[in-house]
Motif scaffolding. Structure first.
Motif, PDB file in Angstrom:
ATOM      1  N   MET B   1       0.844  -1.195   0.000  1.00  0.00           N
ATOM      2  CA  MET B   1       0.000   0.000   0.000  1.00  0.00           C
ATOM      3  C   MET B   1       0.877   1.241   0.000  1.00  0.00           C
ATOM      4  O   MET B   1       1.458   1.596  -0.997  1.00  0.00           O
ATOM      5  CB  MET B   1      -0.951  -0.087   1.194  1.00  0.00           C
ATOM      6  CG  MET B   1      -1.617   1.195   1.531  1.00  0.00           C
ATOM      7  SD  MET B   1      -2.981   0.905   2.645  1.00  0.00           S
ATOM      8  CE  MET B   1      -2.074   0.567   4.114  1.00  0.00           C
TER       9      MET B   1
ATOM     10  N   GLN C  27      -8.072  -6.221  -0.141  1.00  0.00           N
ATOM     11  CA  GLN C  27      -8.123  -7.359  -1.075  1.00  0.00           C
ATOM     12  C   GLN C  27      -9.550  -7.672  -1.519  1.00  0.00           C
ATOM     13  O   GLN C  27      -9.942  -8.822  -1.608  1.00  0.00           O
ATOM     14  CB  GLN C  27      -7.501  -8.600  -0.425  1.00  0.00           C
ATOM     15  CG  GLN C  27      -6.002  -8.491  -0.214  1.00  0.00           C
ATOM     16  CD  GLN C  27      -5.244  -8.393  -1.512  1.00  0.00           C
ATOM     17  OE1 GLN C  27      -5.645  -8.960  -2.521  1.00  0.00           O
ATOM     18  NE2 GLN C  27      -4.173  -7.632  -1.527  1.00  0.00           N
TER      19      GLN C  27
ATOM     20  N   ARG D  59       4.919  -9.646  11.319  1.00  0.00           N
ATOM     21  CA  ARG D  59       4.863  -8.465  10.450  1.00  0.00           C
ATOM     22  C   ARG D  59       4.300  -8.844   9.094  1.00  0.00           C
ATOM     23  O   ARG D  59       4.953  -9.479   8.293  1.00  0.00           O
ATOM     24  CB  ARG D  59       6.256  -7.895  10.264  1.00  0.00           C
ATOM     25  CG  ARG D  59       6.507  -6.672  11.085  1.00  0.00           C
ATOM     26  CD  ARG D  59       7.745  -5.972  10.609  1.00  0.00           C
ATOM     27  NE  ARG D  59       7.401  -4.814   9.813  1.00  0.00           N
ATOM     28  CZ  ARG D  59       6.929  -3.701  10.311  1.00  0.00           C
ATOM     29  NH1 ARG D  59       6.704  -3.595  11.579  1.00  0.00           N
ATOM     30  NH2 ARG D  59       6.663  -2.677   9.537  1.00  0.00           N
ATOM     31  N   SER D  60       3.088  -8.454   8.824  1.00  0.00           N
ATOM     32  CA  SER D  60       2.501  -8.725   7.520  1.00  0.00           C
ATOM     33  C   SER D  60       3.118  -7.751   6.543  1.00  0.00           C
ATOM     34  O   SER D  60       2.991  -6.556   6.666  1.00  0.00           O
ATOM     35  CB  SER D  60       1.000  -8.521   7.574  1.00  0.00           C
ATOM     36  OG  SER D  60       0.720  -7.185   7.896  1.00  0.00           O
ATOM     37  N   LYS D  61       3.822  -8.308   5.608  1.00  0.00           N
ATOM     38  CA  LYS D  61       4.574  -7.439   4.700  1.00  0.00           C
ATOM     39  C   LYS D  61       3.651  -6.911   3.613  1.00  0.00           C
ATOM     40  O   LYS D  61       3.394  -7.583   2.611  1.00  0.00           O
ATOM     41  CB  LYS D  61       5.739  -8.233   4.101  1.00  0.00           C
ATOM     42  CG  LYS D  61       6.744  -7.385   3.333  1.00  0.00           C
ATOM     43  CD  LYS D  61       7.635  -6.578   4.276  1.00  0.00           C
ATOM     44  CE  LYS D  61       8.575  -5.675   3.482  1.00  0.00           C
ATOM     45  NZ  LYS D  61       9.060  -4.576   4.274  1.00  0.00           N
ATOM     46  N   ASP D  62       3.110  -5.729   3.850  1.00  0.00           N
ATOM     47  CA  ASP D  62       2.321  -5.059   2.824  1.00  0.00           C
ATOM     48  C   ASP D  62       1.203  -5.919   2.244  1.00  0.00           C
ATOM     49  O   ASP D  62       1.177  -6.216   1.053  1.00  0.00           O
ATOM     50  CB  ASP D  62       3.231  -4.613   1.679  1.00  0.00           C
ATOM     51  CG  ASP D  62       3.598  -3.157   1.821  1.00  0.00           C
ATOM     52  OD1 ASP D  62       4.224  -2.629   0.927  1.00  0.00           O
ATOM     53  OD2 ASP D  62       3.223  -2.551   2.850  1.00  0.00           O
ATOM     54  N   THR D  63       0.300  -6.318   3.096  1.00  0.00           N
ATOM     55  CA  THR D  63      -0.799  -7.158   2.620  1.00  0.00           C
ATOM     56  C   THR D  63      -1.649  -6.440   1.576  1.00  0.00           C
ATOM     57  O   THR D  63      -2.365  -7.056   0.827  1.00  0.00           O
ATOM     58  CB  THR D  63      -1.722  -7.550   3.790  1.00  0.00           C
ATOM     59  OG1 THR D  63      -1.678  -6.522   4.746  1.00  0.00           O
ATOM     60  CG2 THR D  63      -1.335  -8.879   4.361  1.00  0.00           C
ATOM     61  N   GLN D  64      -1.548  -5.132   1.570  1.00  0.00           N
ATOM     62  CA  GLN D  64      -2.445  -4.385   0.688  1.00  0.00           C
ATOM     63  C   GLN D  64      -1.855  -4.166  -0.700  1.00  0.00           C
ATOM     64  O   GLN D  64      -2.405  -3.426  -1.488  1.00  0.00           O
ATOM     65  CB  GLN D  64      -2.787  -3.026   1.325  1.00  0.00           C
ATOM     66  CG  GLN D  64      -3.901  -3.143   2.343  1.00  0.00           C
ATOM     67  CD  GLN D  64      -3.422  -3.862   3.580  1.00  0.00           C
ATOM     68  OE1 GLN D  64      -2.356  -3.555   4.097  1.00  0.00           O
ATOM     69  NE2 GLN D  64      -4.177  -4.840   4.042  1.00  0.00           N
ATOM     70  N   GLY D  65      -0.777  -4.785  -0.974  1.00  0.00           N
ATOM     71  CA  GLY D  65      -0.242  -4.687  -2.317  1.00  0.00           C
ATOM     72  C   GLY D  65       0.737  -3.580  -2.405  1.00  0.00           C
ATOM     73  O   GLY D  65       0.844  -2.885  -3.349  1.00  0.00           O
TER      74      GLY D  65
END
Lengths: 221, 251, 224, 65
Positions: B1, C27, D59-65
């Motif tokens: 993002m 998503q 740490r979710s690495k940029d789940t939103q793209g």
């Protein structure tokens, strides 16, 4: 362009039917100007010398009075969302609203100003310049004010905040508006001041709607 | 993002720079004070009062530099939606307001012995006064919304509108001042600068700048933490079962 | 008005929405073809309104893209505005303008060529024509909502985004709305609708927004 | 001793010169201290919140793209 005239017509119709702002603004203008002789004393010389400043400062405050209503009603009843979703540039709609606002509040001030100038003993040489400076200056005030009015949408104490944001930006218009009249009264050329006022209007015409539209889009997010 | 939103890089950079700027601030201002107060002569015209210049002029510089920083950060925030830029703008404002305030007060303290009055409508001081009002408006707007991101965006637009206006204000105040300047009041002339004065002035100027950078970095760090705190709070509200029944918190 | 809309597709790909500093959903995908309807479901705060505002173009997605026939919607905001009608929580009715003036203003702003005939038909459809000279301030909440809904017919647009359109409507008006939506779909229009009450959308796809809520940790991490 | 007194008197302008410097010092030190304190307060608040919040370490690495 039809959309522009459509929105001007709607806002004028609204102002006509609600019929409050124009009268309130002019009443405020007249009342406040009349207060000055009581505060300063009725000596002709003093009033004559300060008349341009008094008129301009008061006109500036009066034009700010109705500013917070410029977008607020549309914001509160959801019209602003739909305006922003109109298939045209929001900037154009802002210009439409500012034009309508100026016609209903700026123009009455210009009509009232010469009458008040008589009360303040202004030298007759200044009258034409007074009207001219206000014709050039009050649209700039409305345009700059539109940025402020758009910025404070949804803010706490929006009305007071608006004056804090907008008044410092009004200073140049005030300086050159009064400067031109003072020059005319003293039989000096006032063309340069008028040109500066015109230049500020020309600069504000594209820039202010752009900034106001950006602020409106944020307010709607 | 937000590819750059992750402020970890900024925090690492800040942590690396901060000790150096802090140390530089102490050294530079210390040296500036030594040269300004002890090792430089009094001005032949203004006497000892010229020493006020060493805090007054750098304050004026910083007051203007902070506004430029704010405006640039605001432009970046609006164009690239960089959340860090929002925080920089918001963090710079109180520092700039403080320096502008200092510039006004020290100008007044310098003006009393020079002009015989605490305040004169000198062009430079008047411009700074209006700049101070611009700062006040910016800070009031940034804090006027329940949603801090909205405040940041609105104040970014204001900072840019103000920045465009600053030269116009400066020009009109200068013009107005030459028109109305009463003959009896002499301007605070910048004393014809002697190298012995230039040195403390520059030292203080650079020292004030490193001070600004140091405080700005800490404030931005603080703002980053504040938004983390808000994010965690919001998440807690929205993940507790009661929140579903109690209605929307964010529309 | 009578001829159908050309066959089109409206789709979302990996949409994410950030409100304040919270990730509301992420998503999120959907695909809608002409004549189809999408029903948004989910508890309060799951982002139904946010999604509709995002589809309208009032909000910018934090990530992902919206496409119309494969082309990104974000490329031309004005073209997108021309193909949507958005009905939000507020009815946008001016108290001092008459019913007809209110409707005509919005219709002409949406499409300067829209005629009085379309406005009359729209008001008749929602049972408001007999009130067309009544000022907006005299309307009841349900009448205001119907006036707001009549914008859908006042100037045509292929995509309708309706945020809880049945609020304040009585049973008969909900039936009218359902019929109007069905006709719109029959002509090849699309409808995206969120509702708490039952608005009957035969064959609509359902989108459960709570399924796109990010994991609690991710909601925070996204910013940090 | 008298030279020190002359120095501090700043040619008769002591009150102006020293007030300027004192005020500058107060404002700058005040700004620095309040900034530092604010940062520390938020740091500790954040620590408390993070300790309460489970599962923040993945740490979710940029789940939103």
């Amino acid at each position: 362009m039809t959309r522009l005239s459509e929105i001007i017509r709607r806002d004028l119709r609204l102002a006509l039917r609600q019929g409050s702002d124009s009268i309130m603004v002019v009443t405020f203008f007249v009342l406040t100007v009349v207060l000055f002789p009581f505060g300063l004393g009725p000596e002709t010389n003093l009033l004559e010398r300060t008349s341009a400043g008094i008129l301009w400062v008061t006109a500036l405050l009066a034009s700010m009075l109705s500013l917070d209503r410029l977008f607020l009603a549309d914001y509160e009843d959801g019209s602003l969302e739909l305006l922003a979703l109109t298939p045209t540039a929001l900037e154009l709609l802002v210009i439409g609203k500012v034009v309508a606002h100026w016609l209903t509040t700026g123009l009455p001030l210009i009509v009232a100003a010469p009458v008040l100038a008589v009360l303040l003993q202004m030298n007759g040489d200044g009258f034409a310049t007074l009207v001219l400076t206000m014709l050039l200056g009050t649209p700039t005030l409305s345009l700059i004010g539109a940025i402020g009015a758009a910025l404070v949408l949804g803010a706490r104490r929006g009305g007071v905040l608006l004056s804090l944001l907008v008044l410092p930006l009004y200073v140049p218009v005030l300086i050159f508006g009064v400067g031109a009249i003072d020059a005319a009264v003293q039989d000096l050329p006032s063309k340069a001041q008028l040109l500066v006022l015109g230049g500020m209007l020309l600069a504000a015409l594209p820039l202010a709607p752009w900034a106001a539209a950006a602020a409106l889009r944020q307010a709607l997010e | 993002m937000h590819r750059f939103a992750n402020p970890a890089r900024f925090l690492r950079l800040a942590a690396a720079i901060q000790p150096w700027t802090a140390a530089a601030t102490v050294l530079l201002i210390g040296a500036g004070l030594y040269f300004g107060l002890i090792a430089s002569p009094a001005d032949y015209q203004q006497g000892q009062t010229v020493r006020i210049m060493y805090v007054h002029v750098p304050s004026a510089w910083l007051g203007m530099a902070c506004y430029s920083t704010m405006a640039i950060a605001s432009a970046m925030a609006l164009i690239w939606k960089h959340p860090l830029a929002d925080l920089i703008g918001k963090s710079a404002a109180p520092i700039g307001a403080a320096f502008t305030f200092l510039c006004l007060v020290t100008g007044s303290l310098w003006g009393k012995p020079m002009w015989g009055t605490w305040w004169a409508w000198d062009a430079r001081l008047t411009s700074m006064l209006i700049l101070f009002f611009l700062y006040l408006g910016y800070m009031a707007l940034a804090n006027a919304f329940d949603d801090p991101t909205r405040g940041a965006k609105a104040s970014a637009v204001l900072a840019l509108a103000g920045f465009v206006n600053v030269p116009v204000i400066k020009f009109s105040v200068d013009w107005w001042n030459t028109l109305h300047q009463p003959a009896s009041v002499t301007k605070i002339g910048m004393p014809s600068i002697d190298p012995s004065m230039l040195l403390p002035l520059l030292l203080m100027g650079v020292g004030f700048t490193t001070f600004f950078v140091t405080v700005l970095l800490v404030r931005v760090r603080s703002e980053i933490m504040a938004s983390k705190i808000r994010a965690i709070r919001l998440m807690q509200i929205h993940s507790t079962p009661g929140a579903v029944a109690s209605g929307e918190v964010v529309g | 008005m009578t001829e159908g809309w050309p066959s089109s597709s409206f789709s979302a790909d990996g949409l994410a929405c950030v409100r304040g500093e919270r990730v509301v959903f992420a998503q999120l995908d959907f695909q809608l073809a002409s004549g189809e309807a999408l029903l948004l479901l989910g508890p309060n705060g799951s982002g139904k309104s946010s999604l509709l505002r995002l589809l309208a173009g009032l909000l910018k997605p934090a990530a992902g893209r919206l496409s119309w026939n494969g082309a990104a919607v974000a490329d031309d905001r004005e073209v997108h505005a021309a193909r949507i009608h958005y009905v939000g929580h507020h009815d946008a009715i001016k108290p001092v303008l008459t019913v007809l003036e209110n409707l005509r203003f919005w219709a002409r702003l949406h499409d300067p060529d829209s005629g009085d005939e379309a406005a009359r038909m729209a008001l008749e459809r929602f049972g408001l024509w007999r009130l067309h000279e009544v000022p907006g301030k005299l309307l009841s909440a349900g009448q205001k909502r119907r006036l707001n809904l009549s914008r859908l017919l006042g100037a045509p647009a292929p995509v309708w985004l309706l945020d809880e359109p049945s609020v304040a409507l009585d049973k008969a008006s909900v039936k009218t709305l359902e019929a109007v939506i069905a006709e719109h779909r029959a002509r090849g229009g699309m409808v995206i609708l969120s509702t708490h009450a039952d608005v009957d959308l035969p064959g609509a796809q359902a989108l459960h927004l709570d399924r796109f809520a990010p994991a609690p940790a991710a909601a925070v991490e996204a910013w940090i | 001793m008298s030279s020190l007194a002359t120095y501090f008197s700043m040619g008769g302008y002591a009150s102006y010169v020293w007030t300027s410097y004192a005020l500058t010092a107060v404002v700058m030190v005040g700004l620095a201290v309040s900034t530092w304190r604010g940062m520390k307060a938020r740091e500790s608040e954040l620590k408390v919140l993070q300790d309460l919040t489970p599962g923040r370490r993945g740490r979710s690495k940029d789940t939103q793209g």
